[in-house]
Design an enzyme around this catalytic site. Structure first.
Site, PDB file in Angstrom:
ATOM      1  CG  ASN A 113     -21.904  -0.176   8.189  1.00 23.09           C
ATOM      2  OD1 ASN A 113     -21.168  -0.857   7.492  1.00 23.09           O
ATOM      3  ND2 ASN A 113     -23.027  -0.626   8.702  1.00 23.09           N
ATOM      4  CE  LYS A 165      13.244  -6.923  -2.265  1.00 20.62           C
ATOM      5  NZ  LYS A 165      11.804  -6.662  -2.165  1.00 20.62           N
ATOM      6  CE  LYS A 167       8.243  -7.861  -4.678  1.00 19.30           C
ATOM      7  NZ  LYS A 167       7.374  -6.996  -3.905  1.00 19.30           N
ATOM      8  CG  ASP A 193       9.110  -9.351  -0.773  1.00 16.12           C
ATOM      9  OD1 ASP A 193       8.013  -8.790  -0.621  1.00 16.12           O
ATOM     10  OD2 ASP A 193      10.119  -8.773  -1.185  1.00 16.12           O
ATOM     11  CD  GLU A 194       5.692  -7.452   0.370  1.00 15.34           C
ATOM     12  OE1 GLU A 194       5.476  -6.747  -0.624  1.00 15.34           O
ATOM     13  OE2 GLU A 194       6.827  -7.566   0.905  1.00 15.34           O
ATOM     14  CG  HIS A 284       5.486  -6.581   4.968  1.00 18.02           C
ATOM     15  ND1 HIS A 284       4.546  -5.958   4.170  1.00 18.02           N
ATOM     16  CD2 HIS A 284       6.690  -6.294   4.419  1.00 18.02           C
ATOM     17  CE1 HIS A 284       5.173  -5.324   3.182  1.00 18.02           C
ATOM     18  NE2 HIS A 284       6.464  -5.506   3.310  1.00 18.02           N
ATOM     19  NE  ARG A 285       4.603   0.635   5.968  1.00 16.50           N
ATOM     20  CZ  ARG A 285       4.723   1.954   6.018  1.00 16.50           C
ATOM     21  NH1 ARG A 285       3.968   2.653   6.846  1.00 16.50           N
ATOM     22  NH2 ARG A 285       5.583   2.597   5.261  1.00 16.50           N
ATOM     23  CG  HIS A 317       8.038  -3.266   6.976  1.00 18.23           C
ATOM     24  ND1 HIS A 317       8.997  -3.299   6.002  1.00 18.23           N
ATOM     25  CD2 HIS A 317       8.017  -4.502   7.523  1.00 18.23           C
ATOM     26  CE1 HIS A 317       9.531  -4.514   5.959  1.00 18.23           C
ATOM     27  NE2 HIS A 317       8.945  -5.266   6.869  1.00 18.23           N
ATOM     28  CB  SER A 369      12.303  -1.963   4.722  1.00 18.09           C
ATOM     29  OG  SER A 369      12.181  -2.772   3.588  1.00 18.09           O
TER      30      SER A 369
END
Length: 465
Positions: A113, A165, A167, A193-194, A284-285, A317, A369
């Site tokens: 919060n 790709k 993707k 891919d994410e 993956h971020r 990543h 990447s």
């Protein structure tokens, strides 16, 4: 003394400049931008209060507990050089405020919060010091760097990857074909891919089957262990685990998760499953820039990186320094060290506010990447060193001759850079020369060099100190 109702200034209780921090405290460095007229001490104290035991008024039930034992304390404030009305407020939290082994609970308190608090124009969490007493309650990464190298039987060089790709839109069989070609050409890993989860054009089970077939075929033909990051991210935890179970049944070495969109609770569950079942976990971020890109509000990526190491992941990543995505060199190397090393010294020039001792928590491989290609290979090898994964999506699949030659070009470039480095050559200075020499005996590399010789992504970095 009886109960005294009313509103008290936060700094009377929560600003304690003479406090000596304990080895068991969780320490936080906040970048605070107070509203006009709010003194920095009051702002820092407000952050400490609102992220621990305090509320806006004195409450009767304060008398039923020992506030001194449980409250967060703002113990130091320093102005930020070159910024008007910005301060770094250091806050110490007693360990007892947090549930053991729960990144979710830790972040709910520290970045909950308080970030909507009206007395502040903006607030950013720059760094956290996680004490060993708390670290020890986490499993951390399922396997870590050394175990991964032993599983893959690959040493002395960075690992190579490629995101498939386009993707979205490929059928499972065509997707598997691209995976096979890249792995056959010489990459160690290919990657979902994410945002590839389980869409109408390619359901997850079909993708898993075709990718497993592709990697076993490439493995048999090359004699090297191969992997494809099968994205297990799903709409529910149960579905995520179901996908991970299927990956394990297929015998593949690694699965993947989007840890921020999936959430820390789901991520920690998956990390536990991966350790128990011998799966590596690629993280993956996606969504990180929503949280970490604003310089004065949100959370720095180094905090998200520490949180991931606690929650669990074997790869994450971490920017490229040279490609199309954000990453200032010293700052990036700062959190790369926080991911990989056991012990990292405080170093403000790299954005590291606290000395961090990870004790025996396994390390995480940083993944570079995004917009990188063969000409970047010397810089990447020099910047990230051996313990990293270099991922070329377009830089593999965009090769004029196709996917397998694209993979060959990257592998040749990497081996040339590692060889040159081991011979004592300076990659930063002689990088282009090394790539040119190698391209003389690799037509695939020569073709890649020709296509990308002019491509640069030159913008001012946002992530500065």
């Amino acid at each position: 003394v009886g109960f005294k109702a009313g509103v008290k200034e936060y700094k009377l209780n929560y600003y304690t400049p003479d406090y000596d921090t304990k080895d068991t405290d969780i320490l936080a460095a906040f970048r605070v931008s107070p509203q006009p007229g709010v003194p920095p001490e009051e702002a820092g104290a407000a952050v400490a209060a609102e992220s621990s035991t305090g509320t806006w008024t004195t409450v009767w039930t304060d008398g039923l507990t020992s506030l001194d034992r449980y409250k967060g304390r703002c113990y130091e404030i320093e102005p930020v050089a070159g910024e008007e009305n910005q301060f770094i407020a250091y806050v110490a939290y007693p360990l007892d405020l947090f549930e053991e082994g729960s990144v979710t609970n830790m972040l709910t308190s520290i970045v909950g919060n308080v970030f909507g608090f009206k007395a502040l124009r903006a607030l950013r969490l720059e760094d956290l010091r996680i004490p060993p007493a708390y670290t020890k309650t986490f499993q951390g990464p399922p396997h870590g760097i050394q175990v991964e190298r032993d599983k893959l039987n690959k040493y002395g060089r960075p690992l190579l990857g490629c995101t498939i790709k386009p993707k979205l839109g490929l059928s499972a069989k065509n997707y598997g074909r691209a995976v096979y070609e890249c792995l056959r050409g010489g990459l160690d890993f290919t990657k979902d891919d994410e945002n590839v989860n389980s869409q109408p054009f390619m359901r997850w089970r079909d993708r898993f089957l075709f990718c497993a077939e592709a990697l076993f075929k490439a493995q048999a033909e090359t004699g090297e262990i191969k992997g494809h990051y099968l994205n297990a991210t799903a709409g529910t935890c149960e579905e995520m685990i179901k996908r991970a179970v299927f990956a394990r049944e297929l015998g593949v070495p690694i699965v993947m998760h989007d840890y921020l969109t999936g959430g820390f609770t789901a991520n920690t569950s998956l990390a536990h499953y991966c350790r128990d079942n011998g799966l590596l976990l690629h993280i993956h971020r996606a969504m990180h820039a929503v949280i970490d890109r604003q310089k004065n509000h949100g959370m720095h990526f180094r905090v998200l990186a520490k949180a991931l190491r606690m929650s669990g992941g074997d790869h994450i990543h971490a920017g490229t320094v040279v490609g199309k995505l954000e990453g200032e060199r010293e700052i990036t190397l700062g959190f790369v060290d926080l991911l990989r090393d056991d012990f990292v010294e405080k170093d403000r020039s790299r954005g590291i506010y606290f000395t961090q001792d990870w004790v025996s928590l396994p390390g995480v491989l940083p993944v570079a990447s995004g917009g990188i290609h063969v000409w970047h290979m010397p810089a990447l090898t020099e910047i990230f060193g051996d313990d990293s994964v270099l991922q070329f999506g377009g830089g593999t699949l965009g090769h004029p001759w196709g996917n397998a030659p694209g993979a060959v070009a990257n592998r040749v470039a990497l081996e040339a850079c590692v060889k040159a480095r081991n011979e004592g050559r300076d990659l930063a200075r002689e990088g282009n020369e090394i790539i040119r020499e190698a391209s003389k005996w690799s037509p695939e590399l020569a073709a890649a060099c020709e296509v990308w010789k002019e491509i640069k992504f030159e913008f001012q970095a946002m992530d500065t100190l």
